[in-house]
Design an enzyme around this catalytic site. Structure first.
Site, PDB file in Angstrom:
ATOM      1  N   LYS A 104      -4.719  -7.251   8.216  1.00  0.00           N
ATOM      2  CA  LYS A 104      -5.711  -6.717   7.268  1.00  0.00           C
ATOM      3  C   LYS A 104      -5.367  -7.121   5.833  1.00  0.00           C
ATOM      4  O   LYS A 104      -6.220  -7.618   5.095  1.00  0.00           O
ATOM      5  CB  LYS A 104      -5.751  -5.185   7.375  1.00  0.00           C
ATOM      6  CG  LYS A 104      -6.468  -4.503   6.220  1.00  0.00           C
ATOM      7  CD  LYS A 104      -6.468  -2.997   6.336  1.00  0.00           C
ATOM      8  CE  LYS A 104      -5.254  -2.308   5.776  1.00  0.00           C
ATOM      9  NZ  LYS A 104      -5.273  -2.073   4.324  1.00  0.00           N
ATOM     10  N   ASN A 105      -4.118  -6.890   5.437  1.00  0.00           N
ATOM     11  CA  ASN A 105      -3.778  -7.110   4.030  1.00  0.00           C
ATOM     12  C   ASN A 105      -3.802  -8.584   3.639  1.00  0.00           C
ATOM     13  O   ASN A 105      -3.962  -8.905   2.461  1.00  0.00           O
ATOM     14  CB  ASN A 105      -2.405  -6.493   3.702  1.00  0.00           C
ATOM     15  CG  ASN A 105      -2.481  -4.970   3.671  1.00  0.00           C
ATOM     16  OD1 ASN A 105      -3.580  -4.404   3.686  1.00  0.00           O
ATOM     17  ND2 ASN A 105      -1.337  -4.309   3.641  1.00  0.00           N
ATOM     18  N   ARG A 141      -9.316  -0.256  -2.495  1.00  0.00           N
ATOM     19  CA  ARG A 141      -8.400  -0.679  -3.559  1.00  0.00           C
ATOM     20  C   ARG A 141      -8.314  -2.201  -3.659  1.00  0.00           C
ATOM     21  O   ARG A 141      -8.198  -2.765  -4.744  1.00  0.00           O
ATOM     22  CB  ARG A 141      -6.989  -0.135  -3.285  1.00  0.00           C
ATOM     23  CG  ARG A 141      -6.775   1.268  -3.722  1.00  0.00           C
ATOM     24  CD  ARG A 141      -5.294   1.558  -3.664  1.00  0.00           C
ATOM     25  NE  ARG A 141      -4.543   0.603  -4.472  1.00  0.00           N
ATOM     26  CZ  ARG A 141      -4.385   0.681  -5.771  1.00  0.00           C
ATOM     27  NH1 ARG A 141      -4.898   1.676  -6.442  1.00  0.00           N
ATOM     28  NH2 ARG A 141      -3.691  -0.240  -6.414  1.00  0.00           N
ATOM     29  N   CYS A 156      -4.830   6.812  -4.995  1.00  0.00           N
ATOM     30  CA  CYS A 156      -5.312   7.198  -3.673  1.00  0.00           C
ATOM     31  C   CYS A 156      -4.402   8.295  -3.168  1.00  0.00           C
ATOM     32  O   CYS A 156      -3.514   8.757  -3.870  1.00  0.00           O
ATOM     33  CB  CYS A 156      -5.390   6.001  -2.743  1.00  0.00           C
ATOM     34  SG  CYS A 156      -3.802   5.329  -2.324  1.00  0.00           S
ATOM     35  N   ARG A 201      -0.703   4.436  -7.892  1.00  0.00           N
ATOM     36  CA  ARG A 201      -0.979   3.016  -7.703  1.00  0.00           C
ATOM     37  C   ARG A 201      -1.586   2.337  -8.938  1.00  0.00           C
ATOM     38  O   ARG A 201      -2.740   1.893  -8.929  1.00  0.00           O
ATOM     39  CB  ARG A 201      -1.843   2.810  -6.452  1.00  0.00           C
ATOM     40  CG  ARG A 201      -1.224   3.501  -5.258  1.00  0.00           C
ATOM     41  CD  ARG A 201      -1.902   3.219  -3.976  1.00  0.00           C
ATOM     42  NE  ARG A 201      -1.609   1.902  -3.466  1.00  0.00           N
ATOM     43  CZ  ARG A 201      -2.070   1.435  -2.313  1.00  0.00           C
ATOM     44  NH1 ARG A 201      -2.839   2.188  -1.573  1.00  0.00           N
ATOM     45  NH2 ARG A 201      -1.766   0.228  -1.889  1.00  0.00           N
ATOM     46  N   ASP A 229       4.574   1.048   4.975  1.00  0.00           N
ATOM     47  CA  ASP A 229       3.420   1.254   5.861  1.00  0.00           C
ATOM     48  C   ASP A 229       3.839   1.646   7.283  1.00  0.00           C
ATOM     49  O   ASP A 229       2.988   2.044   8.085  1.00  0.00           O
ATOM     50  CB  ASP A 229       2.530   0.006   5.887  1.00  0.00           C
ATOM     51  CG  ASP A 229       1.772  -0.179   4.570  1.00  0.00           C
ATOM     52  OD1 ASP A 229       1.769   0.751   3.748  1.00  0.00           O
ATOM     53  OD2 ASP A 229       1.187  -1.264   4.366  1.00  0.00           O
ATOM     54  N   ILE A 268       8.629   3.932  -2.066  1.00  0.00           N
ATOM     55  CA  ILE A 268       7.572   3.120  -2.692  1.00  0.00           C
ATOM     56  C   ILE A 268       6.467   4.004  -3.284  1.00  0.00           C
ATOM     57  O   ILE A 268       6.026   3.776  -4.397  1.00  0.00           O
ATOM     58  CB  ILE A 268       6.944   2.132  -1.663  1.00  0.00           C
ATOM     59  CG1 ILE A 268       8.024   1.280  -0.989  1.00  0.00           C
ATOM     60  CG2 ILE A 268       5.885   1.252  -2.320  1.00  0.00           C
ATOM     61  CD1 ILE A 268       8.754   0.288  -1.869  1.00  0.00           C
ATOM     62  N   ARG A 310      -9.896   1.836   9.014  1.00  0.00           N
ATOM     63  CA  ARG A 310      -9.701   0.860   7.924  1.00  0.00           C
ATOM     64  C   ARG A 310      -8.663  -0.186   8.311  1.00  0.00           C
ATOM     65  O   ARG A 310      -8.678  -1.296   7.789  1.00  0.00           O
ATOM     66  CB  ARG A 310      -9.195   1.578   6.661  1.00  0.00           C
ATOM     67  CG  ARG A 310     -10.207   2.432   5.952  1.00  0.00           C
ATOM     68  CD  ARG A 310      -9.613   2.969   4.658  1.00  0.00           C
ATOM     69  NE  ARG A 310      -8.845   1.918   4.026  1.00  0.00           N
ATOM     70  CZ  ARG A 310      -7.611   2.063   3.535  1.00  0.00           C
ATOM     71  NH1 ARG A 310      -7.023   3.222   3.549  1.00  0.00           N
ATOM     72  NH2 ARG A 310      -6.976   1.042   2.992  1.00  0.00           N
TER      73      ARG A 310
HETATM   74  C1  UD1 Z   1       0.114  -3.510  -0.824  1.00  0.00           C
HETATM   75  C2  UD1 Z   1      -0.494  -3.231   0.539  1.00  0.00           C
HETATM   76  C3  UD1 Z   1      -0.110  -1.828   1.023  1.00  0.00           C
HETATM   77  C4  UD1 Z   1       1.404  -1.648   0.987  1.00  0.00           C
HETATM   78  C5  UD1 Z   1       1.953  -2.033  -0.372  1.00  0.00           C
HETATM   79  C6  UD1 Z   1       3.477  -1.988  -0.426  1.00  0.00           C
HETATM   80  C7  UD1 Z   1      -2.564  -4.510   0.393  1.00  0.00           C
HETATM   81  C8  UD1 Z   1      -4.055  -4.492   0.371  1.00  0.00           C
HETATM   82  N1  UD1 Z   1      -1.952  -3.313   0.427  1.00  0.00           N
HETATM   83  O1  UD1 Z   1      -0.455  -2.574  -1.736  1.00  0.00           O
HETATM   84  O2  UD1 Z   1      -0.573  -1.671   2.364  1.00  0.00           O
HETATM   85  O3  UD1 Z   1       1.706  -0.280   1.219  1.00  0.00           O
HETATM   86  O4  UD1 Z   1       1.529  -3.359  -0.730  1.00  0.00           O
HETATM   87  O5  UD1 Z   1       4.014  -2.794   0.551  1.00  0.00           O
HETATM   88  O6  UD1 Z   1      -1.970  -5.575   0.441  1.00  0.00           O
HETATM   89  N2  UD1 Z   1       3.319  -0.555  -9.009  1.00  0.00           N
HETATM   90  C9  UD1 Z   1       3.532  -0.292 -10.353  1.00  0.00           C
HETATM   91  N3  UD1 Z   1       2.787  -0.972 -11.268  1.00  0.00           N
HETATM   92  C10 UD1 Z   1       1.863  -1.895 -10.901  1.00  0.00           C
HETATM   93  C11 UD1 Z   1       1.661  -2.174  -9.540  1.00  0.00           C
HETATM   94  C12 UD1 Z   1       2.406  -1.480  -8.599  1.00  0.00           C
HETATM   95  O7  UD1 Z   1       4.359   0.545 -10.698  1.00  0.00           O
HETATM   96  O8  UD1 Z   1       1.219  -2.463 -11.783  1.00  0.00           O
HETATM   97  C13 UD1 Z   1       4.084   0.206  -7.995  1.00  0.00           C
HETATM   98  C14 UD1 Z   1       3.156   1.081  -7.143  1.00  0.00           C
HETATM   99  O9  UD1 Z   1       2.875   2.301  -7.776  1.00  0.00           O
HETATM  100  C15 UD1 Z   1       3.963   1.260  -5.888  1.00  0.00           C
HETATM  101  C16 UD1 Z   1       4.724  -0.063  -5.761  1.00  0.00           C
HETATM  102  O10 UD1 Z   1       4.665  -0.683  -7.051  1.00  0.00           O
HETATM  103  O11 UD1 Z   1       4.889   2.295  -6.091  1.00  0.00           O
HETATM  104  C17 UD1 Z   1       4.172  -0.997  -4.713  1.00  0.00           C
HETATM  105  O12 UD1 Z   1       2.843  -1.296  -5.020  1.00  0.00           O
HETATM  106  P1  UD1 Z   1       2.182  -2.706  -4.683  1.00  0.00           P
HETATM  107  O13 UD1 Z   1       3.219  -3.620  -4.143  1.00  0.00           O
HETATM  108  O14 UD1 Z   1       1.414  -3.137  -5.884  1.00  0.00           O
HETATM  109  O15 UD1 Z   1       1.193  -2.305  -3.523  1.00  0.00           O
HETATM  110  P2  UD1 Z   1      -0.306  -2.788  -3.322  1.00  0.00           P
HETATM  111  O16 UD1 Z   1      -0.417  -4.230  -3.634  1.00  0.00           O
HETATM  112  O17 UD1 Z   1      -1.244  -1.841  -3.951  1.00  0.00           O
END
Ligand code: UD1
Length: 434
Positions: free
Chosen positions: A34-35, A104, A128, A133, A319, A341, A411
């Site tokens: 999915k991702n 998202r 969420c 996030r 996850d 995380i 989803r």
């Molecule tokens: C992606 C995956 C999700 C998975 C996650 C972590 C998709 C669609 N989703 O989500 O299933 O759980 O990776 O493996 O690919 N953070 C910050 N600042 C930012 C961005 C992120 O502090 O600008 C923090 C977030 O709050 C979180 C951590 O970094 O604590 C990981 O987030 P991120 O790797 O960005 O996850 P997603 O890309 O949203």
């Protein structure tokens, strides 16, 4: 489920009815990731040429992304696991809020729209259930590439100043290895002028998959899968045919399904290196794993507790934290599960407790004391992976469980009950009308 609701009220919601205690056998089939599929679909925005994606899972999130891309002028066709996308007539750089809200991954559009058209206006995805996030890292990266970015009234407006409308290559160091930020910056920089580097990049397999497909479209990306990615910008990209990697989280969920039901099951297709941290924990628990070219067979042993700490890849994936915790509730001895995380990803604990699990929660650490068997209960999956964890718990529990939260489950899992039933589970979907 609020305690005040009776079971009869609760089952008016769509739910799975799971008769626990059945052993699984044979094989569980894994769909495309999915991702990966979500981000690969948005890459169609980068080129006029047609993109043909294979092994795309049939999920509500994928349909949501298809709708968002259509709203921007992308022609989208789907047939089973193939999706055709062609962005030769992009007429819009503003996905509407009602489509973006709730998905998202829709924020992924900002990078390719900016790279291709020089401007984009995308509603903030918001937090969420599992955490706030933020997208500050995405925005910082786009600014480093020369974009002017404003966040106002919940909408991010980004544009490239000057007449060329092309972003400029830059050296970007992420504060945290965010998957989404790495993917956004990667997609924005492939059409930029000059070379970009992303340091402290996310190393997740989905980032590698994106880089591989972008290269098949004519991009020049190297280093994906490691901490530093280098992108030499090119003027244009072309279409390609590409097959999405297998979903490592679905594969992990199915291996845990085998372990929690103490069953011998083969899970395929899987790329074992995508799951090393999980496979190690399954072995540490007492499972034996036989790895062949295409799949992994799990042979359960006398299972005992292990400690888990979630980390960015190649660490243990957040996850699979909830699904693995479901397994640990039935493994002998004490396990300590720490979520690093997300700030709010322990909502499954209360539901597992309703099924008899012995768990003490302190902040983001859960101490699990294994019990011989869970007992069935009506439970509610509050996010995608929490819902999966409760399905697994239901498979192992004594009696009939009702698991709701199917809007979350659907989803991320393509036909979960059909696949599990083919392997010996007894699951009925109830979708009350009205
Ligand atoms: C992606 C995956 C999700 C998975 C996650 C972590 C998709 C669609 N989703 O989500 O299933 O759980 O990776 O493996 O690919 N953070 C910050 N600042 C930012 C961005 C992120 O502090 O600008 C923090 C977030 O709050 C979180 C951590 O970094 O604590 C990981 O987030 P991120 O790797 O960005 O996850 P997603 O890309 O949203």
């Amino acid at each position: 489920m609020p305690a005040a609701l009776s079971i009869s009220q609760e089952i008016l919601k769509p739910h799975l009815e799971i008769q626990g205690g059945h052993t699984l056998s044979r094989e569980l089939k894994v769909s495309g990731a999915k991702n990966s599929a979500l981000v690969l679909m948005t890459s169609a925005l980068l080129s006029e040429g047609p993109l043909e994606l294979h092994n795309v899972p049939q999920l509500t999130d994928i349909q949501g992304m298809a709708d968002i891309l259509s709203s921007l002028g992308v022609r989208v066709k789907r047939s089973q696991e193939t999706v055709w996308l062609q962005a030769d007539d992009l007429h819009h750089a503003e996905p509407p809020y009602d489509l973006v809200n709730g998905l998202r991954a829709s924020f992924f559009c900002i990078g390719p729209l900016l790279g291709r058209l020089g401007h984009a206006k995308v509603p903030l995805p918001g937090g969420c259930r599992i955490g706030a996030r933020p997208v500050v890292e995405h925005i910082r990266g786009l600014k480093a590439l020369g974009a002017m970015v404003k966040v106002e009234h919940g909408v991010v407006t980004a544009s490239v100043p000057g007449t060329s409308r092309r972003l400029k290559g830059a050296a970007i160091v992420l504060d945290c290895p965010s998957v989404g930020a790495t993917e956004t910056i990667l997609m924005a920089s492939v059409l930029a002028e000059g070379t970009s580097t992303i340091e402290n990049a996310a190393q997740e397999p989905e980032v590698q998959d994106l880089a591989k497909m972008l290269n098949a479209m004519g991009a020049r990306v190297s280093g994906a899968g490691g901490p530093i990615i280098t992108i030499e910008g090119v003027e244009r990209l072309h279409g390609c045919n590409y097959s999405v990697i297998p979903d490592r989280i679905e594969a992990g969920t199915f291996l845990i399904a085998a372990a929690i039901t103490r069953s011998i099951v083969r899970v395929s297709p899987v790329i074992p290196e995508h799951l090393n941290a999980v496979l190690q924990k399954l072995r540490d628990c007492g499972c034996t794993l036989e790895i062949d070219k295409q799949g992994i067979t799990l042979i359960p042993g006398d299972l005992h507790g292990v400690d888990i700490i979630t980390q960015p890849f190649p660490g243990f994936p957040t996850d699979l934290q909830a699904p693995f915790m479901a397994l640990l509730t039935t493994a002998k001895g004490t396990s300590v599960v720490t979520e690093k995380i997300y700030e709010n990803r322990m909502q499954h604990v209360a539901e597992l407790q309703r099924m008899g699990a012995s768990i003490r929660l302190q902040g983001n650490t859960a101490v699990v004391e294994g019990i011989p068997q869970l007992s069935a209960a009506p439970v509610s999956g509050n996010d995608l992976r929490a819902a999966a964890a409760l399905v697994l718990a239901g498979l192992a529990a004594r009696g009939i469980s009702q698991v709701d939260g199917l809007n979350h489950l659907d989803r991320g899992y393509d036909g979960i009950e059909t696949k599990l039933n083919a392997s010996g589970a007894h699951i009925l979907r109830h979708q009350p009308s009205g």
